[in-house]
Design an enzyme around this catalytic site. Structure first.
Site, PDB file in Angstrom:
ATOM      1  N   PHE A 126       3.686  10.094  -2.436  1.00  0.00           N
ATOM      2  CA  PHE A 126       3.159   9.427  -3.624  1.00  0.00           C
ATOM      3  C   PHE A 126       3.178  10.394  -4.806  1.00  0.00           C
ATOM      4  O   PHE A 126       2.942  11.603  -4.638  1.00  0.00           O
ATOM      5  CB  PHE A 126       1.741   8.935  -3.360  1.00  0.00           C
ATOM      6  CG  PHE A 126       1.208   8.035  -4.434  1.00  0.00           C
ATOM      7  CD1 PHE A 126       1.670   6.735  -4.546  1.00  0.00           C
ATOM      8  CD2 PHE A 126       0.267   8.481  -5.340  1.00  0.00           C
ATOM      9  CE1 PHE A 126       1.195   5.888  -5.546  1.00  0.00           C
ATOM     10  CE2 PHE A 126      -0.211   7.652  -6.340  1.00  0.00           C
ATOM     11  CZ  PHE A 126       0.254   6.355  -6.442  1.00  0.00           C
ATOM     12  N   ASP A 203      -2.794  12.723   3.544  1.00  0.00           N
ATOM     13  CA  ASP A 203      -3.197  11.656   2.635  1.00  0.00           C
ATOM     14  C   ASP A 203      -3.250  10.370   3.449  1.00  0.00           C
ATOM     15  O   ASP A 203      -2.235   9.904   3.975  1.00  0.00           O
ATOM     16  CB  ASP A 203      -2.177  11.550   1.504  1.00  0.00           C
ATOM     17  CG  ASP A 203      -2.530  10.488   0.465  1.00  0.00           C
ATOM     18  OD1 ASP A 203      -3.256   9.526   0.816  1.00  0.00           O
ATOM     19  OD2 ASP A 203      -2.063  10.602  -0.678  1.00  0.00           O
ATOM     20  N   TYR A 228     -10.256   1.918  -2.390  1.00  0.00           N
ATOM     21  CA  TYR A 228     -10.113   0.640  -3.091  1.00  0.00           C
ATOM     22  C   TYR A 228      -9.002  -0.229  -2.515  1.00  0.00           C
ATOM     23  O   TYR A 228      -8.751  -1.315  -3.016  1.00  0.00           O
ATOM     24  CB  TYR A 228      -9.881   0.843  -4.591  1.00  0.00           C
ATOM     25  CG  TYR A 228      -8.910   1.937  -4.966  1.00  0.00           C
ATOM     26  CD1 TYR A 228      -7.533   1.744  -4.868  1.00  0.00           C
ATOM     27  CD2 TYR A 228      -9.367   3.159  -5.430  1.00  0.00           C
ATOM     28  CE1 TYR A 228      -6.653   2.737  -5.215  1.00  0.00           C
ATOM     29  CE2 TYR A 228      -8.493   4.169  -5.773  1.00  0.00           C
ATOM     30  CZ  TYR A 228      -7.133   3.957  -5.666  1.00  0.00           C
ATOM     31  OH  TYR A 228      -6.243   4.961  -6.002  1.00  0.00           O
ATOM     32  N   LYS A 229      -8.358   0.248  -1.458  1.00  0.00           N
ATOM     33  CA  LYS A 229      -7.322  -0.564  -0.820  1.00  0.00           C
ATOM     34  C   LYS A 229      -7.963  -1.367   0.316  1.00  0.00           C
ATOM     35  O   LYS A 229      -8.649  -2.351   0.085  1.00  0.00           O
ATOM     36  CB  LYS A 229      -6.189   0.328  -0.326  1.00  0.00           C
ATOM     37  CG  LYS A 229      -5.513   1.151  -1.426  1.00  0.00           C
ATOM     38  CD  LYS A 229      -4.379   1.968  -0.882  1.00  0.00           C
ATOM     39  CE  LYS A 229      -3.846   2.968  -1.893  1.00  0.00           C
ATOM     40  NZ  LYS A 229      -3.289   2.360  -3.099  1.00  0.00           N
ATOM     41  N   ARG A 377       6.942  -4.807  -2.736  1.00  0.00           N
ATOM     42  CA  ARG A 377       6.124  -4.346  -1.618  1.00  0.00           C
ATOM     43  C   ARG A 377       5.129  -5.443  -1.260  1.00  0.00           C
ATOM     44  O   ARG A 377       4.403  -5.939  -2.121  1.00  0.00           O
ATOM     45  CB  ARG A 377       5.384  -3.050  -1.989  1.00  0.00           C
ATOM     46  CG  ARG A 377       4.736  -2.368  -0.801  1.00  0.00           C
ATOM     47  CD  ARG A 377       4.110  -1.052  -1.212  1.00  0.00           C
ATOM     48  NE  ARG A 377       2.980  -1.223  -2.130  1.00  0.00           N
ATOM     49  CZ  ARG A 377       2.211  -0.238  -2.559  1.00  0.00           C
ATOM     50  NH1 ARG A 377       2.452   0.995  -2.172  1.00  0.00           N
ATOM     51  NH2 ARG A 377       1.208  -0.476  -3.391  1.00  0.00           N
TER      52      ARG A 377
END
Length: 406
Positions: A126, A203, A228-229, A377
């Protein structure tokens, strides 16, 4: 035999959890497949936020720090660790962004290996992870060694073994690749890193809450991830940070703040870090930002990570079948693993026209994600995503592709 989305939803043991999220029946949103970027809010949150304003904040006021808030980064960290990280107490805190947490952990790893000059990371990681590593390398005079991976895949233990050396201080990798969804062999890679005397930072942003994780059993050194996912903590909710217990006593983190010392309220001269994981806290933690994820942790505990992972696999398997049937004939290419054992909770499909089509899909209430240069995605959150949403999304993409280019 292919099963319909209606049949799959009817026999889904987690189907009733969808009703416990806000706007799961919003007619303006035909399908939401972006829960791996921002999860839906739990329905109970509205009342809990109001109760917090009326109660803990409104009536307890500053007394709230001594009653609960001061220790919340640690107690909530332990709760996340127990339910989603496979980690014992006293190793996890909540409080900063993933970016800040990565900075702290990578610097701590470098401090623990002061005679080593190299940081290893993959080019497919990322952007934040790569940018942080580049900044730390410039800041500390370290060298970066890059790992290149194939499209639609991710980093393997063999990839790491080929580049790691006696000068490697720390390896920075993602458990699940943010674009392809490839799930790395965390224990295998961690063993490879340790065999070379280096440390590893994982991560977990795209795996926490959707895949079983066993940080203690895997002997992981450091880890961080956002909430927050799949933990539905809300926009910008704080990340968690994990440090293996035996590394904590000598750990040195670079952002020295008043909440990370032995006695925060003594206000003394000189920085003396706390004995435990509190030493990784810096400034005043965002208490409001820690409320939403607590509701989701209750749902995860009720559903169980095994059932969540089982539905995640079923959703991605169904999505791949739909992609093969409806999108591949139109020129799309699956850019994610077909093997569920090395696949996380999302898949990516590539097509040259997807960049132009995604804004149109959003206008129609079909909400997947776009990842450059040409990927849609599909992020499926097991507690809130239905099989019908998957079918609706892929059908809408196929319909858009069949129309002529403007």
């Amino acid at each position: 035999m292919n099963r319909s989305s209606l049949d799959l939803d009817a026999h889904d043991p987690l189907a009733t959890f969808r009703e416990r999220f806000v706007a799961s029946d919003d007619p303006a949103v035909a399908a939401y497949l972006d829960g791996n970027s921002l999860g839906r809010p739990p329905r109970v949150l509205e009342e809990r936020l109001a109760a917090f304003v009326r109660g803990e904040w409104g009536t307890r006021l500053i007394r709230g720090w001594g009653e609960r808030w001061f220790d919340l980064p640690l107690t909530l960290g332990d709760r996340i660790a127990a339910q989603t990280l496979g980690a014992g107490p006293g190793q996890t805190i909540v409080g900063d962004s993933t970016t800040v947490s990565l900075y702290k952990l990578i610097r701590a790893a470098l401090a623990a290996r002061p005679d080593r000059r190299e940081i290893v990371i993959d080019r497919g990681n990322f952007p934040t992870d790569r940018y942080i590593v580049e900044g730390i390398a410039a800041e500390t005079g370290r060298t970066i060694r890059w790992i290149d991976t194939e499209a639609g895949a991710g980093v393997t233990a063999s990839d790491v073994a080929r580049v790691i050396c006696q000068d490697t201080a720390v390896v920075v990798l993602s458990h699940v690749a943010y674009r392809s969804g490839y799930a790395a062999d965390v224990p295998g890679i961690t063993r490879t890193v340790h065999a070379a005397g280096a440390l590893v930072v994982w991560d977990l942003c795209h795996s926490v809450g959707v895949m079983p994780i066993e940080l203690d059993a895997w002997d992981v050194d450091y880890a961080t991830g956002c909430t927050y996912k799949y933990l539905n903590g809300g926009p910008g909710s704080p990340a968690f940070l994990y440090v293996r217990a035996d590394l904590i006593p000598d750990a040195v983190q670079p952002i020295q703040g008043w909440m990370g010392v032995k006695d925060s309220f003594r206000m003394g001269q000189g920085y003396e870090p706390a004995d435990g994981i509190r030493r990784f806290i810096s400034g005043t933690p965002p208490i409001l930002g820690m409320l939403a994820m607590q509701a989701t942790l209750e749902l995860i505990e009720e559903a169980g990570m095994a059932a969540i992972r089982a539905k995640s696999i079923a959703l991605t398997e169904y999505a791949i079948a739909q992609v093969d049937r409806h999108l591949v004939p139109l020129g799309a290419v699956l850019a994610s693993p077909r093997d569920a054992s090395v696949r996380g909770g999302h898949i990516t499909v590539d097509h040259p026209r997807f960049a132009e089509l995604v804004p149109r899909l959003w206008q129609e209430g079909i909400l997947p994600d776009f990842r450059p240069p040409s990927g849609i995605r599909l992020g499926m959150s097991p507690l809130s995503t239905s099989f019908a949403e998957v079918e609706t999304t892929i059908a809408a993409i196929a319909a858009a592709l069949r129309e002529p280019e403007e």
